[in-house]
Design a protein around this motif. Structure first.
Motif, PDB file in Angstrom:
ATOM      1  N   VAL A 133      38.278  37.741  46.311  1.00  0.00           N
ATOM      2  CA  VAL A 133      39.241  37.399  45.261  1.00  0.00           C
ATOM      3  C   VAL A 133      40.660  37.594  45.773  1.00  0.00           C
ATOM      4  CG1 VAL A 133      40.113  38.039  42.976  1.00  0.00           C
ATOM      5  CG2 VAL A 133      37.637  37.915  43.380  1.00  0.00           C
ATOM      6  N   ARG A 134      40.896  38.668  46.511  1.00  0.00           N
ATOM      7  CA  ARG A 134      42.236  38.912  47.047  1.00  0.00           C
ATOM      8  C   ARG A 134      42.612  37.863  48.085  1.00  0.00           C
ATOM      9  NH1 ARG A 134      44.717  40.908  51.288  1.00  0.00           N
ATOM     10  NH2 ARG A 134      42.746  41.249  52.395  1.00  0.00           N
ATOM     11  N   LEU A 135      41.677  37.530  48.987  1.00  0.00           N
ATOM     12  CA  LEU A 135      41.961  36.560  50.041  1.00  0.00           C
ATOM     13  C   LEU A 135      42.156  35.141  49.496  1.00  0.00           C
ATOM     14  CD1 LEU A 135      39.408  37.713  52.785  1.00  0.00           C
ATOM     15  CD2 LEU A 135      41.905  37.933  52.861  1.00  0.00           C
ATOM     16  N   SER A 136      41.631  34.876  48.309  1.00  0.00           N
ATOM     17  CA  SER A 136      41.700  33.517  47.765  1.00  0.00           C
ATOM     18  C   SER A 136      42.940  33.283  46.914  1.00  0.00           C
ATOM     19  CB  SER A 136      40.437  33.218  46.946  1.00  0.00           C
ATOM     20  OG  SER A 136      40.310  34.124  45.868  1.00  0.00           O
ATOM     21  N   GLU A 137      43.909  34.147  47.018  1.00  0.00           N
ATOM     22  CA  GLU A 137      45.170  33.938  46.303  1.00  0.00           C
ATOM     23  C   GLU A 137      45.761  32.575  46.693  1.00  0.00           C
ATOM     24  OE1 GLU A 137      48.347  34.380  43.852  1.00  0.00           O
ATOM     25  OE2 GLU A 137      46.707  35.836  44.026  1.00  0.00           O
ATOM     26  N   ARG A 179      37.368  35.031  40.475  1.00  0.00           N
ATOM     27  CA  ARG A 179      36.145  35.836  40.547  1.00  0.00           C
ATOM     28  C   ARG A 179      34.979  35.074  39.928  1.00  0.00           C
ATOM     29  NH1 ARG A 179      35.243  41.110  41.342  1.00  0.00           N
ATOM     30  NH2 ARG A 179      37.494  41.512  41.244  1.00  0.00           N
ATOM     31  N   GLU A 180      35.210  34.436  38.801  1.00  0.00           N
ATOM     32  CA  GLU A 180      34.149  33.679  38.144  1.00  0.00           C
ATOM     33  C   GLU A 180      33.722  32.491  38.995  1.00  0.00           C
ATOM     34  OE1 GLU A 180      33.284  31.324  33.915  1.00  0.00           O
ATOM     35  OE2 GLU A 180      35.209  32.353  34.249  1.00  0.00           O
ATOM     36  N   ILE A 181      34.698  31.791  39.591  1.00  0.00           N
ATOM     37  CA  ILE A 181      34.380  30.628  40.423  1.00  0.00           C
ATOM     38  C   ILE A 181      33.612  31.064  41.673  1.00  0.00           C
ATOM     39  CG2 ILE A 181      35.367  28.751  41.787  1.00  0.00           C
ATOM     40  CD1 ILE A 181      37.759  28.810  39.820  1.00  0.00           C
ATOM     41  N   ARG A 213      23.306  16.269  37.825  1.00  0.00           N
ATOM     42  CA  ARG A 213      22.206  17.091  38.323  1.00  0.00           C
ATOM     43  C   ARG A 213      22.288  18.486  37.708  1.00  0.00           C
ATOM     44  NH1 ARG A 213      23.050  16.352  44.668  1.00  0.00           N
ATOM     45  NH2 ARG A 213      25.166  16.769  43.928  1.00  0.00           N
ATOM     46  N   PRO A 214      21.176  19.009  37.224  1.00  0.00           N
ATOM     47  CA  PRO A 214      21.190  20.333  36.587  1.00  0.00           C
ATOM     48  C   PRO A 214      21.741  21.401  37.527  1.00  0.00           C
ATOM     49  CG  PRO A 214      19.088  19.229  36.223  1.00  0.00           C
ATOM     50  CD  PRO A 214      19.833  18.399  37.226  1.00  0.00           C
ATOM     51  N   GLY A 215      22.629  22.244  37.004  1.00  0.00           N
ATOM     52  CA  GLY A 215      23.153  23.359  37.775  1.00  0.00           C
ATOM     53  C   GLY A 215      24.355  23.043  38.628  1.00  0.00           C
ATOM     54  N   ASP A 216      24.722  21.754  38.756  1.00  0.00           N
ATOM     55  CA  ASP A 216      25.833  21.397  39.632  1.00  0.00           C
ATOM     56  C   ASP A 216      27.141  21.211  38.886  1.00  0.00           C
ATOM     57  OD1 ASP A 216      24.137  21.457  41.739  1.00  0.00           O
ATOM     58  OD2 ASP A 216      24.101  19.300  42.115  1.00  0.00           O
ATOM     59  N   ASN A 217      27.136  21.469  37.588  1.00  0.00           N
ATOM     60  CA  ASN A 217      28.316  21.125  36.794  1.00  0.00           C
ATOM     61  C   ASN A 217      28.894  22.320  36.057  1.00  0.00           C
ATOM     62  OD1 ASN A 217      28.063  18.213  37.356  1.00  0.00           O
ATOM     63  ND2 ASN A 217      26.196  18.393  36.152  1.00  0.00           N
ATOM     64  N   GLN A 218      28.861  23.483  36.701  1.00  0.00           N
ATOM     65  CA  GLN A 218      29.476  24.664  36.122  1.00  0.00           C
ATOM     66  C   GLN A 218      30.940  24.736  36.533  1.00  0.00           C
ATOM     67  OE1 GLN A 218      26.196  27.311  37.790  1.00  0.00           O
ATOM     68  NE2 GLN A 218      26.678  28.383  35.891  1.00  0.00           N
ATOM     69  N   VAL A 219      31.779  25.099  35.602  1.00  0.00           N
ATOM     70  CA  VAL A 219      33.203  25.246  35.896  1.00  0.00           C
ATOM     71  C   VAL A 219      33.600  26.680  35.573  1.00  0.00           C
ATOM     72  CG1 VAL A 219      33.916  24.465  33.603  1.00  0.00           C
ATOM     73  CG2 VAL A 219      35.500  24.270  35.520  1.00  0.00           C
ATOM     74  N   GLY A 220      34.377  27.271  36.478  1.00  0.00           N
ATOM     75  CA  GLY A 220      34.842  28.636  36.278  1.00  0.00           C
ATOM     76  C   GLY A 220      36.247  28.652  35.705  1.00  0.00           C
ATOM     77  N   GLY A 221      36.578  29.695  34.945  1.00  0.00           N
ATOM     78  CA  GLY A 221      37.893  29.771  34.340  1.00  0.00           C
ATOM     79  C   GLY A 221      38.046  28.760  33.218  1.00  0.00           C
ATOM     80  N   VAL A 232      33.155  40.936  47.082  1.00  0.00           N
ATOM     81  CA  VAL A 232      33.669  39.972  46.120  1.00  0.00           C
ATOM     82  C   VAL A 232      35.125  40.281  45.792  1.00  0.00           C
ATOM     83  CG1 VAL A 232      33.420  39.059  43.777  1.00  0.00           C
ATOM     84  CG2 VAL A 232      31.386  39.539  45.151  1.00  0.00           C
ATOM     85  N   ASP A 233      35.442  41.575  45.625  1.00  0.00           N
ATOM     86  CA  ASP A 233      36.835  41.961  45.364  1.00  0.00           C
ATOM     87  C   ASP A 233      37.753  41.491  46.483  1.00  0.00           C
ATOM     88  OD1 ASP A 233      36.023  43.192  43.041  1.00  0.00           O
ATOM     89  OD2 ASP A 233      35.933  45.205  43.920  1.00  0.00           O
ATOM     90  N   GLU A 234      37.318  41.624  47.704  1.00  0.00           N
ATOM     91  CA  GLU A 234      38.139  41.208  48.839  1.00  0.00           C
ATOM     92  C   GLU A 234      38.273  39.684  48.889  1.00  0.00           C
ATOM     93  OE1 GLU A 234      40.592  41.891  52.137  1.00  0.00           O
ATOM     94  OE2 GLU A 234      39.836  43.188  50.526  1.00  0.00           O
TER      95      GLU A 234
END
Length: 514
Positions: free
Chosen positions: A428-432, A404-406, A231-239, A424-426
């Motif tokens: 990223v920190r919480l998702s360690e 951050r990208e994900i 499906r279009p738009g559902d297959n993006q990968v971050g990092g 967003v910065d927070e």
């Protein structure tokens, strides 16, 4: 495999040598008839053709010479003509039940014996095997589907008459790519697809994508592998920038003509690492970015209860993949299907491994394999040696910039309003320690709240609470994650970043940077 030119040469030699019985094995009757028509004209051969729709007609003049359309009537007449006409060749196209000993097979054997006495020749065009005793009275030749050169010539010849009437944007590279994509289909099927482009009075570079889709539709019902809908738009990968850069270099090679260098197309990649970090998503992303169909092979599902059943199922599945190429073949958690080689009492796994490795090594079809595994230590070592997959990448827990990208990908997907940078910065920190799937789950929860109260009304602290409530695998099963991460030195880091020297174990490792 025999192509059109090789088949024509063999058939010509058989007809000139007056071999009494010749079988041509193919699924393309029309190509064989074109070939025989050229021989009849060029070599002035006396060739008659029998079909159930038109009876017997002269292959050179196209005139009907006997209007009895039945096969038995044609056989009786052929027997009479062989005795009265020298060097006569009769071609039969609509013959069934020639694979075993029966009345029809024996009548053809009798006719072949008569042809041998009088310098006659019988040609059978069939896609089925021929009774052994009948086949031993003559020769057999096989006509395979058009190879690259034949398909390239066919595409040029088909589009050339339209060059002054429609817009054709293809250059040499696009013609070669089209021929590569059309590998595995008959000439008729290929020309039918191209005819749909001519109708719209333009052949554009974008049509190459449509070419893949049209070919894929021809084989959509083939068994052995499962077609995965993207499906279009559902297959993006971050990092995973290292992996992505490597793939960018490999993509053009998949459809290039590499024969002058004696090289095969890219074979594929083995992705290992932490669960939930994008290995399976990468397979979908590759197919989506490369605009190729994606098929999934579950090796565990090919296991059968009867002797030889598993091997036959895997052989059919891999043959199907070769047929639908160019494509991406996704093998998820490959260790579950091929682990334990040599340990099962029946030897099935060992044979499956051998069969898969042979295909992986020898197949020249443009099938790009994306195999994923959580633990390569259970895989047969011969699968990991050079020459099988092009490379092996380790997919680790994402670093801050990757998280951050994900996070950005999923925020844009699930929310319709921008999120402040400080939030967003927070996040990223919480998702360690989060895997990509953990991040998706947290942002999806925020999306649910946005649907309930409206995007603009989601409290900012709710964003933080959703991330705080996630308990990642690195906290629930840290020993398992650490065990998997010990494999990092055996593969290229998918992130493209080398780990600090203090974090490296002993051993050799290849590193791909920027």
């Amino acid at each position: 495999m025999p192509n059109g030119a090789e088949t024509k040469t063999r058939v010509e030699s058989y007809l000139l040598a007056r071999i009494p019985f010749v079988s041509v094995r193919t699924v393309e009757r029309g190509r064989v008839l074109d070939l025989l028509g050229e021989l009849a004209r060029d070599k002035q051969l006396d060739i008659l053709l029998h079909t159930l729709s038109q009876g017997l007609r002269d292959l050179r003049t196209k005139q009907v010479v006997f209007d009895d359309k039945s096969l038995l009537g044609a056989l009786d007449l052929a027997g009479e003509w062989f005795q009265s006409r020298a060097n006569l060749t009769i071609v039969f196209t609509d013959v069934q039940h020639l694979s075993d000993d029966n009345d029809i097979s024996r009548r053809f054997a009798d006719l072949a014996a008569l042809a041998e006495e009088h310098g006659g020749c019988i040609v059978i065009i069939t896609s089925d095997p021929v009774w052994n005793m009948l086949q031993r009275m003559g020769m057999s030749v096989r006509l395979d589907l058009p190879d690259f050169d034949e398909m390239l010539q066919a595409v040029h010849e088909f589009l050339r008459p339209y060059a002054t009437d429609i817009r054709i944007e293809w250059g040499p590279a696009e013609f070669e790519q089209a021929a590569s994509i059309l590998a595995g289909v008959t000439k008729t099927e290929a020309l039918n697809i191209l005819a749909t482009f001519v109708v719209k009075k333009a052949v554009t570079k974008e049509d190459l994508v449509e070419l893949s889709r049209a070919k894929d539709s021809i084989f959509s019902e083939l068994s052995g592998i499962e077609r995965v809908t993207l499906r279009p738009g559902d297959n993006q990968v971050g990092g995973l920038s290292g992996l992505r850069q490597w793939l960018d270099r490999k993509r053009p090679l998949l459809t290039m003509d590499l024969r002058d260098r004696g090289m095969r197309p890219p074979r594929g990649v083995l992705l290992v690492g932490v669960p939930g970090c994008g290995k399976s998503l990468s397979a979908k992303t590759i197919a989506s970015d490369w605009q190729l169909p994606l098929y999934r092979l579950d090796i565990g599902s090919v296991l059968g209860a009867y002797v030889g059943q598993s091997e036959n199922r895997l052989r059919d599945a891999l043959a199907t993949a070769d047929t639908v190429a160019p494509c991406v073949l996704w093998i998820d958690e490959i260790e579950k299907g091929l682990a334990g080689s040599g340990t099962d009492s029946t030897g099935v796994t060992t044979r499956l491994v051998g069969q898969f490795l042979y295909w992986l090594q020898e197949s020249r079809a443009r099938v790009f394999v994306v195999a994923t595994a959580n633990d390569v230590r259970t895989l047969p070592q011969e699968l990991l040696r050079s020459g099988r997959f092009d490379d092996m990448f380790f997919v680790d827990l994402p670093e801050p910039d990757e998280r951050r990208e994900i996070i950005g990908i999923y925020l844009r997907r699930y929310l319709h309003v921008p999120v402040p940078d400080n939030i967003v910065d927070e996040l990223v920190r919480l998702s360690e320690g989060f895997a990509g799937s953990d991040i998706e789950a947290a942002v999806a929860e925020i999306g649910h709240e946005a649907l309930r109260v409206g995007d603009a009304n989601v409290r900012l602290d709710y964003f933080l609470d959703c991330f705080r409530n996630v308990v990642p695998l690195v906290r629930t099963t840290p020993e398992k994650i650490e065990e998997i991460r010990q494999l990092r030195d055996r593969a290229i880091p998918a992130s493209g970043k080398a780990r600090p020297a203090a974090d490296r174990s002993t051993g050799t490792r290849r590193v791909v940077l920027g």
